[in-house]
Design an enzyme around this catalytic site. Structure first.
Site, PDB file in Angstrom:
ATOM      1  N   GLU A 198       0.825  -1.215   0.000  1.00 44.80           N
ATOM      2  CA  GLU A 198       0.000   0.000   0.000  1.00 44.80           C
ATOM      3  C   GLU A 198       0.855   1.261   0.000  1.00 44.80           C
ATOM      4  O   GLU A 198       0.704   2.148   0.854  1.00 44.80           O
ATOM      5  CB  GLU A 198      -0.966  -0.010   1.190  1.00 44.80           C
ATOM      6  CG  GLU A 198      -2.025  -1.105   1.066  1.00 44.80           C
ATOM      7  CD  GLU A 198      -3.150  -1.005   2.071  1.00 44.80           C
ATOM      8  OE1 GLU A 198      -2.965  -0.362   3.119  1.00 44.80           O
ATOM      9  OE2 GLU A 198      -4.229  -1.572   1.815  1.00 44.80           O
ATOM     10  N   GLU A 385      -5.349  -8.262  -1.237  1.00 42.74           N
ATOM     11  CA  GLU A 385      -6.099  -8.147   0.023  1.00 42.74           C
ATOM     12  C   GLU A 385      -7.544  -7.837  -0.308  1.00 42.74           C
ATOM     13  O   GLU A 385      -7.822  -6.995  -1.174  1.00 42.74           O
ATOM     14  CB  GLU A 385      -5.584  -7.008   0.908  1.00 42.74           C
ATOM     15  CG  GLU A 385      -4.267  -7.262   1.561  1.00 42.74           C
ATOM     16  CD  GLU A 385      -3.831  -6.133   2.493  1.00 42.74           C
ATOM     17  OE1 GLU A 385      -4.691  -5.461   3.092  1.00 42.74           O
ATOM     18  OE2 GLU A 385      -2.615  -5.931   2.618  1.00 42.74           O
TER      19      GLU A 385
HETATM   20  C1  BG6 Z   1      -4.595  -2.832   4.626  1.00 44.75           C
HETATM   21  C2  BG6 Z   1      -3.268  -3.284   5.141  1.00 44.75           C
HETATM   22  O1  BG6 Z   1      -4.639  -1.460   4.721  1.00 44.75           O
HETATM   23  O2  BG6 Z   1      -5.740  -3.164   5.303  1.00 44.75           O
HETATM   24  C3  BG6 Z   1      -3.317  -4.399   6.161  1.00 44.75           C
HETATM   25  O3  BG6 Z   1      -2.378  -3.629   4.111  1.00 44.75           O
HETATM   26  C4  BG6 Z   1      -4.505  -4.186   7.057  1.00 44.75           C
HETATM   27  O4  BG6 Z   1      -2.090  -4.411   6.843  1.00 44.75           O
HETATM   28  C5  BG6 Z   1      -5.765  -4.249   6.215  1.00 44.75           C
HETATM   29  O5  BG6 Z   1      -4.580  -5.087   8.118  1.00 44.75           O
HETATM   30  C6  BG6 Z   1      -7.046  -4.164   7.005  1.00 44.75           C
HETATM   31  O6  BG6 Z   1      -7.001  -3.054   7.852  1.00 44.75           O
HETATM   32  P1  BG6 Z   1      -7.352  -3.202   9.397  1.00 44.75           P
HETATM   33  O7  BG6 Z   1      -7.149  -1.858   9.960  1.00 44.75           O
HETATM   34  O8  BG6 Z   1      -8.754  -3.654   9.446  1.00 44.75           O
HETATM   35  O9  BG6 Z   1      -6.395  -4.209   9.921  1.00 44.75           O
END
Ligand code: BG6
Length: 492
Positions: A198, A385
């Site tokens: 990211e 993701e």
């Molecule tokens: C992304 C990141 O922004 O979102 C992860 O690459 C992160 O590291 C994921 O865990 C989800 O965000 P959160 O705050 O729900 O853990």
């Protein structure tokens, strides 16, 4: 069959949120190790001691800590990333569970400070090298292709203490040395790499009214990361021409909130600043035309050398990868109904459902994003993701019913199918936090994404026992049918 042969189905994690073992095996600390837990309403805090010895716990400041202050782990605070969900001691058991689900790939990151504890050590920490080697060998045992992020928010703390966060050129060489070490050590074991997780967050998540100084630092930080990434891509290809190296962008799908032409234009600028700025540099090998406009908005003057531009041109990535959680409606009009998450906020969209953490769930936005990006870069895509952070309840018999998670994934996989049918080259999908991990944004455990539940709470209490949620069995079926069978059924 919609999904191409060899499609990389799997799951994703990151060292700082999953691995634990923060002070074991010769590892040095990272910024996440001096970051406390928070909640959906209270921010995580970074802890440090000022030059007069007074302790502080404050939300992270993009300008860092005051001169003479020292980052420190303080008594009386809980640091969830220290232990995280302990992949360090559970990796064999966890990988066996991923194999049981039928994973073709597993995304994880290497902790830079486990390889180079201060970031600038002369030689790497052999124990760290061997740890990841064992992990990759374990994955290969089950024919699971590792997909490795080189940097996932965890710069060695010693470097941040010495220089500030990516504020100077020294970072480029340190990162490239680290990347070269791991490309060399894991040649033949790892083929898929991502340079920076990211990368666009640094600028995209800044409020528009942040000071010029903050923007100056952020754009410079990004420039050094672009050069570091491009050099790593070149070295990675030299070390093993089989390597496929990608960028990783936080993919938010922006929509104009109204049809006011000012909103349409504003929305386009959101895409440029938030999404295309980094993607263009990393995929096209040059700064886009609109970069000058963005820098001028905040009086930014960058340290960019001729050689940097040559390096960037020669270090284009092989694939575009991105996270996708939400869409956001943006407007130039006043609104007091602001929603959002992941440090990014928009206006409440009446066509959207929102998660318990305020993230706008929108599978159509994923299709839009895939088609828009493929059209722009025409290189293979991976969704590295995607997922729903939600509360889970463990029933008396130990089962965990999560139909909301299954529903979320079904809709997003259907959106992927539509985009593939429309011609985009999507080669993989790794859902976020396939096993419960510490939340990056809030430091909570209760915000769970996993198919595998980990018995651990927000205070770090629990047995760490792993259990299969209903979605575990459902995703197993989806993979076995190569994305064809998405109905509700699953077998335990
Ligand atoms: C992304 C990141 O922004 O979102 C992860 O690459 C992160 O590291 C994921 O865990 C989800 O965000 P959160 O705050 O729900 O853990």
């Amino acid at each position: 069959m919609t999904f191409p042969k060899g499609f990389l189905w799997g799951g994703a994690t990151a060292a700082n949120q999953y691995e634990g073992g923060w002070n074991e095996g010769g590892r040095g600390p990272a910024l996440t190790d001096v970051t406390t837990g928070g909640t959906v309403n209270t921010p995580r805090l970074v802890t440090w001691i000022d030059k007069d010895g007074n302790p502080h716990a404050e939300p992270e400041n993009p300008l860092g800590i005051p001169e003479g202050a020292k980052y420190a782990v303080l008594d009386g605070y809980y640091y969830p990333n220290h232990k995280a969900t302990d992949f360090y001691h559970h990796y064999k058991e966890d990988i066996a569970l991923f194999a049981e689900m039928g994973y073709k790939t597993f995304r994880m990151s290497i902790s830079w400070s486990r390889i180079y504890p201060t970031g600038e050590d002369e030689t790497p920490n052999q124990e760290g090298i061997e740890f990841y080697r064992s992990v990759f060998e374990e994955l290969r045992k089950y024919d699971i292709e590792p997909l490795v992020t080189i940097w996932h928010f965890d710069t060695p703390l010693a470097m941040i203490q010495k220089y500030g966060d990516w504020t100077c050129r020294e970072y480029i060489d340190a990162y490239v040395k680290y990347a070269k070490t791991i490309f060399t050590e894991y040649k033949g074991l790892v083929k898929y790499w991502l340079t920076f997780n990211e990368i666009n967050n640094t600028v995209n998540f800044l409020p528009d009214n942040a000071s010029d100084e903050v923007f100056q630092k952020a754009y410079q930080h990004l420039h050094y990361q672009f050069v570091a990434s491009a050099k790593a891509v070149q070295i990675g290809h030299e070390i093993d021409p089989e390597n496929k190296i990608g960028c990783m962008i936080c993919g938010i799908c922006y929509y104009p909130f109204t049809c006011d032409p000012q909103d349409i234009l504003f929305n386009r600028y959101k895409w440029e600043k938030g999404i295309f700025y980094c993607g263009d540099v990393q995929c096209k090998g040059k700064y886009p035309t609109f970069a000058k406009k963005l820098w001028a908005e905040h009086n930014v003057t960058l340290d960019i050398t001729e050689q940097d531009l040559v390096d960037i041109a020669n270090g284009c990535v092989d694939m575009y990868t991105f996270s996708y959680y939400m869409s956001q409606a943006v407007t130039t009009h006043e609104s007091d109904d602001i929603v959002g998450g992941n440090m990014s906020f928009g206006v409440r969209n009446p066509y959207m459902e929102y998660s318990d953490w305020g993230w706008g769930v929108d599978a159509t936005g994923l299709q839009y994003y895939l088609e828009m990006i493929y059209d722009r870069y025409e290189i293979p895509l991976i969704i590295t993701e995607n997922g729903l952070g939600a509360y889970d309840t463990v029933e008396e018999d130990g089962s965990i019913h999560d139909p909301f998670r299954i529903e979320y994934y079904r809709k997003h996989i259907q959106a992927m199918q539509k985009a593939i049918d429309n011609g985009i080259d999507l080669i993989g999908y790794t859902t976020w936090g396939c096993i419960d991990v510490v939340s990056a944004g809030t430091g909570e455990m209760r915000k769970r994404y996993g198919f595998i539940y980990v018995d651990m709470d927000d205070e770090g209490k629990g047995t760490m026992k792993r259990s299969r949620k209903d979605s575990f069995y459902w995703y197993k079926k989806v993979i076995a049918s190569d994305g064809d069978n998405l109905d509700d059924s699953f077998e335990k």
